[in-house]
Scaffold this motif. Structure first.
Motif, PDB file in Angstrom:
ATOM      1  N   LEU A  75       0.813  -1.400   0.525  1.00 13.34           N
ATOM      2  CA  LEU A  75       0.035   0.008  -0.056  1.00 13.34           C
ATOM      3  C   LEU A  75       1.128   1.297   0.362  1.00 13.34           C
ATOM      4  CD1 LEU A  75      -2.867   1.185   0.030  1.00 13.34           C
ATOM      5  CD2 LEU A  75      -2.730   1.434   2.352  1.00 13.34           C
TER       6      LEU A  75
ATOM      7  N   THR B 111       1.716   2.852  -3.063  1.00 16.65           N
ATOM      8  CA  THR B 111       1.104   3.390  -4.284  1.00 16.65           C
ATOM      9  C   THR B 111       1.630   5.438  -3.811  1.00 16.65           C
ATOM     10  OG1 THR B 111      -0.533   3.456  -2.449  1.00 16.65           O
ATOM     11  CG2 THR B 111      -0.200   1.397  -4.809  1.00 16.65           C
TER      12      THR B 111
ATOM     13  N   PRO C  91      -1.771  -0.869  -6.558  1.00 17.66           N
ATOM     14  CA  PRO C  91      -1.370  -1.709  -5.841  1.00 17.66           C
ATOM     15  C   PRO C  91      -0.918  -3.058  -5.985  1.00 17.66           C
ATOM     16  CG  PRO C  91      -3.895  -0.785  -5.230  1.00 17.66           C
ATOM     17  CD  PRO C  91      -3.276  -0.262  -6.560  1.00 17.66           C
TER      18      PRO C  91
END
Length: 185
Positions: free
Chosen positions: A39, A42, A50
């Motif tokens: 996560l 990103t 993702p």
């Protein structure tokens, strides 16, 4: 003059509110090793989606090494497991990627009295890994140190395992025999 120290960074928790500061540190080139999650990637690589597959994680790790030239090693943790990518160098050899599949916390042969608490296990894993790297151990040996540190973190003798830390230490000592001799020489 800059200190000759390898700096490691664990990015958690990283979100849109604090990623600019982390990116600035990474762009300065002083951070040599990063431990992050799927996560969080990103936020560090804004156009990155993702991670769903191992290939996604491998591509994200490679993209982090390309974007931040000071990094020597990227460790990405996701539900699929951990991907470690090390930059090519004269001391470590060609660039390589290691993939460690996710597994249930704990060790085979241990009986838990309740659900083990994993609080702090990732932090301990990264600390053990970084400590081993500071002793110039290989990535593979460092992963074992990290694993041992993470396992020790979730042990609460008498409350979670029907075993004790001496048994875990015996396992780690057997695995780390050559490394232990190297460190004490």
């Amino acid at each position: 003059k800059k200190a000759e120290v390898d700096v490691a960074l664990k990015t958690s928790p990283l979100d849109a509110t604090n990623c600019d500061e982390i990116i600035k540190f990474l762009e300065e080139g002083d951070i040599k090793m990063i431990f992050t999650t799927g996560l969080e990637v990103t936020h560090l690589l804004p156009k990155r989606r993702p991670m769903i597959t191992v290939r996604d994680a491998e591509h994200s790790a490679a993209a982090l090494l390309r974007r931040f030239s000071g990094l020597d090693l990227v460790m990405l943790r996701a539900e699929l497991g951990v991907v470690v990518r090390q930059r090519e160098s004269p001391t470590t050899g060609p660039e390589k990627t290691l993939i460690i599949p996710a597994r249930r916390a704990g060790m085979q042969g241990w009986t838990y009295r309740g659900k083990p608490s994993l609080i702090g296990a990732a932090d301990a894993f990264f600390g053990g890994f970084a400590a081993a790297r500071s002793h110039k151990l290989s990535v593979e040996q460092s992963l074992l140190w990290g694993y041992g540190a993470g396992q020790l973190c979730v042990l609460e003798p008498g409350s979670q395992l029907e075993g004790d830390t001496l048994e875990l230490m015996a396992i780690l000592k057997a695995e780390l025999g050559a490394v232990e001799n190297l460190l004490h020489s």
